[in-house]
Scaffold this motif. Structure first.
Motif, PDB file in Angstrom:
ATOM      1  N   GLY A  94     -39.763 -44.333  -1.361  1.00  0.00           N
ATOM      2  CA  GLY A  94     -38.407 -44.841  -1.385  1.00  0.00           C
ATOM      3  C   GLY A  94     -37.375 -43.732  -1.464  1.00  0.00           C
ATOM      4  N   ASP A  95     -36.184 -44.117  -1.897  1.00  0.00           N
ATOM      5  CA  ASP A  95     -35.096 -43.161  -2.070  1.00  0.00           C
ATOM      6  C   ASP A  95     -34.227 -43.638  -3.231  1.00  0.00           C
ATOM      7  OD1 ASP A  95     -33.585 -45.286  -1.042  1.00  0.00           O
ATOM      8  OD2 ASP A  95     -33.415 -44.408   0.946  1.00  0.00           O
ATOM      9  N   GLU A  96     -33.051 -43.059  -3.390  1.00  0.00           N
ATOM     10  CA  GLU A  96     -32.182 -43.439  -4.503  1.00  0.00           C
ATOM     11  C   GLU A  96     -31.718 -44.887  -4.388  1.00  0.00           C
ATOM     12  OE1 GLU A  96     -28.942 -40.749  -4.843  1.00  0.00           O
ATOM     13  OE2 GLU A  96     -30.180 -39.026  -5.422  1.00  0.00           O
ATOM     14  N   GLU A  97     -31.529 -45.346  -3.169  1.00  0.00           N
ATOM     15  CA  GLU A  97     -31.048 -46.709  -2.950  1.00  0.00           C
ATOM     16  C   GLU A  97     -32.133 -47.741  -3.211  1.00  0.00           C
ATOM     17  OE1 GLU A  97     -28.951 -49.366   0.618  1.00  0.00           O
ATOM     18  OE2 GLU A  97     -29.560 -47.293   0.974  1.00  0.00           O
ATOM     19  N   ILE A  98     -33.339 -47.457  -2.725  1.00  0.00           N
ATOM     20  CA  ILE A  98     -34.486 -48.353  -2.910  1.00  0.00           C
ATOM     21  C   ILE A  98     -35.624 -47.499  -3.467  1.00  0.00           C
ATOM     22  CG2 ILE A  98     -36.029 -50.029  -1.841  1.00  0.00           C
ATOM     23  CD1 ILE A  98     -33.977 -50.378   0.366  1.00  0.00           C
ATOM     24  N   PRO A  99     -35.742 -47.420  -4.793  1.00  0.00           N
ATOM     25  CA  PRO A  99     -36.706 -46.502  -5.413  1.00  0.00           C
ATOM     26  C   PRO A  99     -38.161 -46.881  -5.153  1.00  0.00           C
ATOM     27  CG  PRO A  99     -35.011 -47.220  -6.977  1.00  0.00           C
ATOM     28  CD  PRO A  99     -34.897 -48.102  -5.786  1.00  0.00           C
ATOM     29  N   THR A 100     -38.997 -45.886  -5.202  1.00  0.00           N
ATOM     30  CA  THR A 100     -40.434 -46.108  -5.158  1.00  0.00           C
ATOM     31  C   THR A 100     -40.829 -47.074  -6.278  1.00  0.00           C
ATOM     32  OG1 THR A 100     -40.828 -43.921  -4.234  1.00  0.00           O
ATOM     33  CG2 THR A 100     -42.678 -44.968  -5.373  1.00  0.00           C
ATOM     34  N   GLY A 101     -41.700 -48.008  -5.954  1.00  0.00           N
ATOM     35  CA  GLY A 101     -42.158 -48.994  -6.925  1.00  0.00           C
ATOM     36  C   GLY A 101     -41.415 -50.316  -6.864  1.00  0.00           C
ATOM     37  N   THR A 102     -40.345 -50.412  -6.085  1.00  0.00           N
ATOM     38  CA  THR A 102     -39.581 -51.654  -5.959  1.00  0.00           C
ATOM     39  C   THR A 102     -40.379 -52.686  -5.156  1.00  0.00           C
ATOM     40  OG1 THR A 102     -37.519 -50.398  -5.946  1.00  0.00           O
ATOM     41  CG2 THR A 102     -37.402 -52.671  -5.201  1.00  0.00           C
ATOM     42  N   ARG A 103     -40.430 -53.902  -5.669  1.00  0.00           N
ATOM     43  CA  ARG A 103     -41.073 -54.997  -4.939  1.00  0.00           C
ATOM     44  C   ARG A 103     -40.068 -55.576  -3.952  1.00  0.00           C
ATOM     45  NH1 ARG A 103     -41.655 -59.207  -8.257  1.00  0.00           N
ATOM     46  NH2 ARG A 103     -43.262 -60.210  -7.009  1.00  0.00           N
ATOM     47  N   VAL A 104     -40.482 -55.691  -2.683  1.00  0.00           N
ATOM     48  CA  VAL A 104     -39.556 -56.122  -1.641  1.00  0.00           C
ATOM     49  C   VAL A 104     -40.225 -57.129  -0.704  1.00  0.00           C
ATOM     50  CG1 VAL A 104     -38.179 -54.000  -1.648  1.00  0.00           C
ATOM     51  CG2 VAL A 104     -40.223 -54.148  -0.202  1.00  0.00           C
ATOM     52  N   MET A 105     -39.363 -57.887  -0.002  1.00  0.00           N
ATOM     53  CA  MET A 105     -39.817 -58.779   1.066  1.00  0.00           C
ATOM     54  C   MET A 105     -38.914 -58.535   2.278  1.00  0.00           C
ATOM     55  SD  MET A 105     -38.528 -62.381  -0.568  1.00  0.00           S
ATOM     56  CE  MET A 105     -36.901 -62.533  -1.344  1.00  0.00           C
ATOM     57  N   PHE A 106     -39.392 -58.909   3.469  1.00  0.00           N
ATOM     58  CA  PHE A 106     -38.616 -58.589   4.666  1.00  0.00           C
ATOM     59  C   PHE A 106     -39.125 -59.335   5.885  1.00  0.00           C
ATOM     60  CE2 PHE A 106     -42.178 -55.686   4.606  1.00  0.00           C
ATOM     61  CZ  PHE A 106     -42.578 -55.589   5.937  1.00  0.00           C
ATOM     62  N   THR A 107     -38.251 -59.430   6.872  1.00  0.00           N
ATOM     63  CA  THR A 107     -38.613 -59.781   8.240  1.00  0.00           C
ATOM     64  C   THR A 107     -37.840 -58.824   9.142  1.00  0.00           C
ATOM     65  OG1 THR A 107     -38.756 -61.549   9.898  1.00  0.00           O
ATOM     66  CG2 THR A 107     -36.834 -61.580   8.423  1.00  0.00           C
ATOM     67  N   GLY A 108     -37.895 -59.025  10.450  1.00  0.00           N
ATOM     68  CA  GLY A 108     -37.234 -58.111  11.378  1.00  0.00           C
ATOM     69  C   GLY A 108     -37.993 -58.060  12.687  1.00  0.00           C
ATOM     70  N   PRO A 109     -37.970 -56.945  13.401  1.00  0.00           N
ATOM     71  CA  PRO A 109     -38.679 -56.836  14.680  1.00  0.00           C
ATOM     72  C   PRO A 109     -40.182 -56.629  14.532  1.00  0.00           C
ATOM     73  CG  PRO A 109     -37.616 -54.767  14.163  1.00  0.00           C
ATOM     74  CD  PRO A 109     -37.182 -55.734  13.099  1.00  0.00           C
ATOM     75  N   TYR A 110     -40.650 -56.550  13.305  1.00  0.00           N
ATOM     76  CA  TYR A 110     -42.049 -56.242  13.003  1.00  0.00           C
ATOM     77  C   TYR A 110     -42.968 -57.357  13.497  1.00  0.00           C
ATOM     78  CZ  TYR A 110     -38.949 -53.489  10.260  1.00  0.00           C
ATOM     79  OH  TYR A 110     -37.888 -52.693   9.910  1.00  0.00           O
ATOM     80  N   GLY A 111     -44.053 -56.950  14.147  1.00  0.00           N
ATOM     81  CA  GLY A 111     -44.981 -57.927  14.700  1.00  0.00           C
ATOM     82  C   GLY A 111     -44.535 -58.509  16.022  1.00  0.00           C
ATOM     83  N   VAL A 112     -43.409 -58.017  16.535  1.00  0.00           N
ATOM     84  CA  VAL A 112     -42.886 -58.491  17.819  1.00  0.00           C
ATOM     85  C   VAL A 112     -42.675 -57.312  18.766  1.00  0.00           C
ATOM     86  CG1 VAL A 112     -41.103 -59.851  18.974  1.00  0.00           C
ATOM     87  CG2 VAL A 112     -41.707 -60.369  16.591  1.00  0.00           C
ATOM     88  N   PHE A 113     -41.850 -56.366  18.342  1.00  0.00           N
ATOM     89  CA  PHE A 113     -41.552 -55.204  19.166  1.00  0.00           C
ATOM     90  C   PHE A 113     -42.063 -53.901  18.564  1.00  0.00           C
ATOM     91  CE2 PHE A 113     -38.502 -58.384  20.501  1.00  0.00           C
ATOM     92  CZ  PHE A 113     -38.668 -58.346  21.872  1.00  0.00           C
ATOM     93  N   GLU A 114     -42.544 -53.967  17.348  1.00  0.00           N
ATOM     94  CA  GLU A 114     -43.258 -52.852  16.741  1.00  0.00           C
ATOM     95  C   GLU A 114     -44.285 -53.436  15.782  1.00  0.00           C
ATOM     96  OE1 GLU A 114     -41.038 -50.692  13.429  1.00  0.00           O
ATOM     97  OE2 GLU A 114     -39.373 -51.411  14.642  1.00  0.00           O
ATOM     98  N   ASN A 115     -45.225 -52.615  15.337  1.00  0.00           N
ATOM     99  CA  ASN A 115     -46.321 -53.121  14.526  1.00  0.00           C
ATOM    100  C   ASN A 115     -45.816 -53.797  13.254  1.00  0.00           C
ATOM    101  OD1 ASN A 115     -48.319 -52.381  16.308  1.00  0.00           O
ATOM    102  ND2 ASN A 115     -48.697 -50.396  15.337  1.00  0.00           N
ATOM    103  N   GLY A 116     -46.520 -54.890  12.893  1.00  0.00           N
ATOM    104  CA  GLY A 116     -46.044 -55.751  11.821  1.00  0.00           C
ATOM    105  C   GLY A 116     -46.880 -55.745  10.559  1.00  0.00           C
ATOM    106  N   THR A 117     -46.828 -56.863   9.853  1.00  0.00           N
ATOM    107  CA  THR A 117     -47.293 -56.928   8.473  1.00  0.00           C
ATOM    108  C   THR A 117     -48.767 -57.298   8.309  1.00  0.00           C
ATOM    109  OG1 THR A 117     -46.531 -59.230   8.307  1.00  0.00           O
ATOM    110  CG2 THR A 117     -44.992 -57.499   7.636  1.00  0.00           C
ATOM    111  N   TYR A 118     -49.499 -57.519   9.381  1.00  0.00           N
ATOM    112  CA  TYR A 118     -50.937 -57.696   9.277  1.00  0.00           C
ATOM    113  C   TYR A 118     -51.566 -56.303   9.129  1.00  0.00           C
ATOM    114  CZ  TYR A 118     -50.723 -62.523  11.233  1.00  0.00           C
ATOM    115  OH  TYR A 118     -50.480 -63.857  11.485  1.00  0.00           O
ATOM    116  N   SER A 119     -51.089 -55.553   8.171  1.00  0.00           N
ATOM    117  CA  SER A 119     -51.514 -54.160   8.003  1.00  0.00           C
ATOM    118  C   SER A 119     -51.242 -53.722   6.570  1.00  0.00           C
ATOM    119  CB  SER A 119     -50.753 -53.252   8.972  1.00  0.00           C
ATOM    120  OG  SER A 119     -49.363 -53.312   8.713  1.00  0.00           O
ATOM    121  N   GLU A 120     -51.784 -52.583   6.213  1.00  0.00           N
ATOM    122  CA  GLU A 120     -51.631 -52.101   4.836  1.00  0.00           C
ATOM    123  C   GLU A 120     -50.273 -51.453   4.578  1.00  0.00           C
ATOM    124  OE1 GLU A 120     -56.035 -51.156   3.203  1.00  0.00           O
ATOM    125  OE2 GLU A 120     -55.297 -49.736   4.722  1.00  0.00           O
TER     126      GLU A 120
END
Length: 345
Positions: A94-120
């Motif tokens: 992470g960085d100062e804005e989103i620190p390492t260890g923060t639990r997050v959720m998301f959607t976006g172009p992942y799994g459509v135009f770039e590799n998505g969440t069926y991954s580690e």
């Protein structure tokens, strides 16, 4: 035009010169011919950088879009591709804005135009991330972004306000359930949904959904008249299409609107235009990815407190391991469960 839009949205993904050689497991669609084309592979672990943080995926939502892509019905996506358009996890780099260890959720172009969440791991643009509230598990969070952002923004675009009556067909589906819950929590006079399965109708009742039209026992028109004392509904959020869309138009109140955003029950529908003309009604479309990350962030400011307070309770039907992704997708599409299907890593 759509590809141009996505190109602007996603930007160009550059691989740093010092890219590491570490590997990760991923369920990759080697081709777009069906479930058998999903193969567990080892891929290079992505890197944070250029406005992205590295997220270690702990859970991934399984969606109808994944099936649309895997069955070759979304021509703008190309194999090989790691599927998975939404997910949850922990920030590893992470960085100062989103620190390492923060639990997050998301959607976006992942799994459509770039590799998505069926991954580690996924390197996620920061503007797509939402911090998971305390009390919400990663498994639950993985199934929130698409359904709840879609439901909330579609309701907002339709002019929802307290006291209006809403119909969101398919109580067991992701958007139908989310729109029904959000409308009810935000003060709808009626928050109505449907099912064609008596067992799902009973399950819905047990979960506290008390305005369900069981289409195996009565027509949609009759059910809406019964529940609204003949008034109809001001807003329809239709995520299934087919015959339900045409029937839902007939259930609109004067000046009502129908938003079409899905087609799990069919891509074609025949409508009676007098349901629009005589009622001064309207029909519109909705596409989540036509909204900006800023729109999504604003939507989360309403959705998150409702989740945290328990006014909205997402429903999980079943979880599968990453290795079971083909079966998870088959289960979603063919079994049509009540609630979300999630991969856990």
């Amino acid at each position: 035009m759509l590809r141009s839009f996505w190109g602007e949205l996603c930007g160009h993904v550059r691989i740093p010169k010092n890219a590491r050689t570490a590997k990760m497991r991923a369920m990759t669609a080697k081709a777009f011919g069906g479930y058998a084309d999903l193969k567990l592979t080892d891929l290079p672990k992505p890197n944070a950088g250029e406005g992205r943080v590295l997220v270690r995926i702990t859970a991934a939502g399984v969606t109808p879009l994944d099936h649309t892509i895997l069955s070759g019905q979304f021509p703008l996506a190309n194999p090989p591709l790691v599927l998975g358009n939404e997910g949850a996890g922990v920030v590893e780099e992470g960085d100062e804005e989103i620190p390492t260890g923060t639990r997050v959720m998301f959607t976006g172009p992942y799994g459509v135009f770039e590799n998505g969440t069926y991954s580690e791991y996924v390197a996620v643009k920061k503007e797509y991330l939402c911090v998971i509230p305390a009390g919400i598990s990663d498994t639950t969070a993985a199934g929130l972004p698409i359904a709840y952002l879609t439901a909330y923004l579609a309701l907002s675009d339709a002019g929802f306000e307290k006291g209006k009556s809403v119909l969101a067909p398919a109580i067991g589906g992701s958007v139908g359930n989310a729109a029904t819950q959000l409308a009810r929590a935000m003060g709808a006079k009626h928050a109505i949904s449907t099912t064609t399965n008596p067992a799902k109708a009973k399950q819905a009742e047990e979960l506290g959904f008390d305005e369900i039209v069981d289409l195996s026992k009565e027509s949609l028109a009759d059910g809406i008249r019964r529940l609204t004392d003949g008034y109809g509904v001001d807003i329809v959020i239709d995520g299934i299409g087919g015959d339900v869309l045409s029937e839902a138009l007939g259930a609109l109140a004067q000046g009502g609107s129908l938003t079409s955003l899905g087609y799990s029950a069919g891509r074609k529908s025949t409508i009676d235009v007098t349901n629009l003309i005589w009622k001064g009604a309207s029909i519109r479309s909705f596409l989540l990815f036509s909204k900006s990350p800023a729109d999504w962030a604003k939507a989360w400011t309403t959705i998150i407190p409702l989740l945290a307070s328990g006014q909205v309770v997402p429903v999980i039907a079943k979880t599968f391991s990453l290795e079971e992704a083909p079966e998870a997708l088959r289960y979603l599409v063919e079994e049509r469960p009540f609630g979300r299907v999630i991969l856990t890593l």
